[in-house]
Enzyme design. Sequence first.
Site, PDB file in Angstrom:
ATOM      1  N   HIS A   1       0.855  -1.185   0.000  1.00  0.00           N
ATOM      2  CA  HIS A   1       0.000   0.000   0.000  1.00  0.00           C
ATOM      3  C   HIS A   1       0.898   1.244   0.000  1.00  0.00           C
ATOM      4  CE1 HIS A   1      -3.528   2.450   0.769  1.00  0.00           C
ATOM      5  NE2 HIS A   1      -2.817   3.089   1.675  1.00  0.00           N
TER       6      HIS A   1
ATOM      7  N   ASP B   1      -6.783  -2.046   4.386  1.00  0.00           N
ATOM      8  CA  ASP B   1      -5.414  -1.563   4.642  1.00  0.00           C
ATOM      9  C   ASP B   1      -5.114  -1.508   6.142  1.00  0.00           C
ATOM     10  OD1 ASP B   1      -5.011  -1.228   1.858  1.00  0.00           O
ATOM     11  OD2 ASP B   1      -5.970   0.731   1.929  1.00  0.00           O
TER      12      ASP B   1
HETATM   13  C1  GAR Z   1       1.313   0.615  -6.316  1.00  0.00           C
HETATM   14  O1  GAR Z   1       1.730   1.923  -6.036  1.00  0.00           O
HETATM   15  C2  GAR Z   1       0.665  -0.017  -5.102  1.00  0.00           C
HETATM   16  O2  GAR Z   1       1.259   0.379  -3.893  1.00  0.00           O
HETATM   17  C3  GAR Z   1      -0.732   0.518  -5.207  1.00  0.00           C
HETATM   18  O3  GAR Z   1      -1.036   0.440  -6.571  1.00  0.00           O
HETATM   19  C4  GAR Z   1       0.162   0.622  -7.322  1.00  0.00           C
HETATM   20  C5  GAR Z   1       0.277  -0.496  -8.323  1.00  0.00           C
HETATM   21  O4  GAR Z   1       1.290  -0.248  -9.241  1.00  0.00           O
HETATM   22  N1  GAR Z   1      -1.652  -0.232  -4.414  1.00  0.00           N
HETATM   23  C6  GAR Z   1      -2.715   0.288  -3.835  1.00  0.00           C
HETATM   24  O5  GAR Z   1      -3.008   1.458  -3.919  1.00  0.00           O
HETATM   25  C7  GAR Z   1      -3.539  -0.692  -3.020  1.00  0.00           C
HETATM   26  N2  GAR Z   1      -4.375   0.002  -2.117  1.00  0.00           N
HETATM   27  P1  GAR Z   1       1.799  -1.391 -10.220  1.00  0.00           P
HETATM   28  O6  GAR Z   1       0.567  -1.954 -10.929  1.00  0.00           O
HETATM   29  O7  GAR Z   1       2.702  -0.678 -11.170  1.00  0.00           O
HETATM   30  O8  GAR Z   1       2.507  -2.404  -9.397  1.00  0.00           O
END
Ligand code: GAR
Length: 220
Positions: free
Chosen positions: A107, A143
């Site tokens: 997160h 979360d």
């Molecule tokens: C990441 O920044 C992750 O921390 C976030 O989504 C992005 C995914 O990036 N997750 C959340 O916000 C979950 N609540 P990615 O698809 O490039 O790995």
Amino acid sequence: MLRVAVLASGRGSNLAALQACDDDAGFGIVGVFSDKPDSGALQHARDAGIHAQALVPGGYPNRESFDLAFFADVMQIQPDLIVCAGYMRIISAVALARLPVPMINIHPSLLPLYPGLHTHARALEAGDAEHGASVHLVTAELDGGPVIAQARVPVHADDDPTTLAARVLEREHHLLPASVALFARGRLKLHQGQPWLDGEPLAAPLQLRGKVLVQDGPDK
Ligand code: GAR
């Protein structure tokens, strides 16, 4: 080799970071599952020859029925650990309670700060001097599960949500593999719903220093 299932809804950069180090770190990604058939994450999995599967929530009457079907698919590949890497759905308590393996999530905030969405904008609005990302156990509270590890970055005076997100994401790409590697090496275990490290309850989140997780304070 720890069998890891990855859940992802988006571009899949955390998936790619995991996959880049999986053999060395003692785990293997045995499947990627998504609620978005056209996600970059699924494309990445297909390109890498990893089992890739999408299930779309639209055809299900409610969250629980979708989740039960989705996790039935996930469990078919017999993972030891499920990793949410940008999986953007809230998971129902019923499905979570039936999961026989641990599930972790990355997160983009220093939990317990900023659960939910728009974490980078919220950190900027609050005037925080530092921001970061957390890996935590998934529980029924959004979360809200126990935090295993965190990566911290400074907030710069001229940051906007995009620049700050990029600084955090670069650290996510080390934080998540290092956290999964702890499971793979048998150092991190779940005991009565709590993370234990090296046979002791984890007293405080591990901190990412460089590419390594340490127990003694934040990354400076
Ligand atoms: C990441 O920044 C992750 O921390 C976030 O989504 C992005 C995914 O990036 N997750 C959340 O916000 C979950 N609540 P990615 O698809 O490039 O790995």
